[in-house]
Design an enzyme around this catalytic site. Structure first.
Site, PDB file in Angstrom:
ATOM      1  N   ASP A  81      71.746  60.516  62.890  1.00  8.47           N
ATOM      2  CA  ASP A  81      70.843  59.893  63.848  1.00  8.47           C
ATOM      3  C   ASP A  81      70.151  60.971  64.673  1.00  8.47           C
ATOM      4  OD1 ASP A  81      69.604  57.834  65.287  1.00  8.47           O
ATOM      5  OD2 ASP A  81      71.195  57.788  66.787  1.00  8.47           O
ATOM      6  N   HIS A  82      68.844  60.856  64.792  1.00 11.33           N
ATOM      7  CA  HIS A  82      68.047  61.768  65.612  1.00 11.33           C
ATOM      8  C   HIS A  82      68.272  63.240  65.271  1.00 11.33           C
ATOM      9  CE1 HIS A  82      66.000  58.954  68.217  1.00 11.33           C
ATOM     10  NE2 HIS A  82      67.129  58.295  68.379  1.00 11.33           N
ATOM     11  N   GLY A 203      67.692  52.192  70.703  1.00 14.17           N
ATOM     12  CA  GLY A 203      67.937  51.727  72.058  1.00 14.17           C
ATOM     13  C   GLY A 203      68.331  50.271  72.129  1.00 14.17           C
TER      14      GLY A 203
END
Length: 276
Positions: A81-82, A203
């Site tokens: 992730d990211h 988010g």
């Protein structure tokens, strides 16, 4: 069974649901997620942040996650992730991730495309799926941006990078919201109609349930949960009898708390039973 995200998105598209993606931080949070997915017969994405792959945590965590995914009775992807830099992506690949994200969303469009395209070519040559991000999704403490991802730029990004999934800015942020966000549902519908890649909502922690459901109906196919995984785990550890000194016994209830949280989100996204 370990799988890529692209296979899971095909299932989600057919069912009209979203695949839950849970960020895990230790063996206990990973256990809670896998236990929930198996009980709900749900496909799941287990993911770790870039910073974990840039430190020694991944050397301990990745083998355990891979072993759990391989023996699981459900389809599970192991995802970066990211990915904040190319090195983080390469480390995640070496650790056995079945998919990776390269987040170059803070860069101008053309630079974002160039960076993501390079990673996508390498990953696809290795049989790995790729997520990109267009429209920077910042921190909730800084407020939620009203600058949403544009459908025309999203189509250009997908065509020029070949990503399998696209994280979009549609009214969310990472972390604790000062007030509940309002998602740009019409923009999600427009993006879903415009691009071939699966749309990702980052988010997800703290977004009202009714908005999550509406976002899935509008075309979101992956929803990320990180902060609330942490909170479910930490809040339960604070309730455990401090007189328990055997760490494995101390962690029993926190694991169950993560499992309960994950089950709730699996059902919210319509993913229960998605593994057949």
């Amino acid at each position: 069974m370990l799988t890529g995200i692209k296979e899971l998105f095909a299932i989600a598209q057919k069912r009209g649901c979203a695949i839950p993606a849970f960020n895990v931080y230790n063996a206990e949070t990973a256990m809670g997620v896998f236990l929930a997915a198996e009980e709900a017969r749900s496909c799941v994405i287990v993911q770790m942040y870039s910073r974990l792959f840039m430190s020694e945590e991944a050397e301990f965590m990745a083998p355990a996650i891979l072993a759990a995914a391989h023996r699981a009775r459900i389809q599970a992807a192991f995802h970066l992730d990211h990915g904040s830099c190319d090195e983080a992506v390469f480390r995640a690949m070496r650790c056995g991730c079945s998919s990776v994200m390269r987040d170059a969303s803070a860069l101008p469009l053309e630079e974002n495309i160039a960076v993501t395209r390079n990673i996508a070519r390498i990953a696809h040559d290795l049989g790995l799926d790729v997520e990109g991000e267009l429209g920077h999704i910042g921190a909730a403490r800084d407020g939620v941006s009203s600058e949403y991802t544009r459908p025309d730029e999203a189509l250009q990004f997908c065509e020029e990078t070949g990503v399998d999934a696209l994280a979009v800015a549609v009214g969310t942020a990472h972390g604790h919201y000062k007030q509940a966000p309002v998602l740009a549902l019409e923009r999600i519908r427009a993006l879903s109609a415009a691009v071939p890649a699966a749309l990702v909502l980052h988010g997800g922690s703290g977004v009202p349930d009714e908005q999550i459901r509406a976002a899935v109906q509008a075309g979101i196919r992956k929803v990320n949960f990180g902060t609330d995984v942490c909170l479910s785990f930490l809040e339960e550890t604070r309730r455990v009898d401090p007189g328990i000194v055997a760490v494995d016994l101390y962690m029993k209830e926190p694991i169950q708390a993560v499992k309960r949280f994950a089950l709730e989100k699996i059902r919210l996204l319509g993913a229960e039973g998605s593994n057949g």
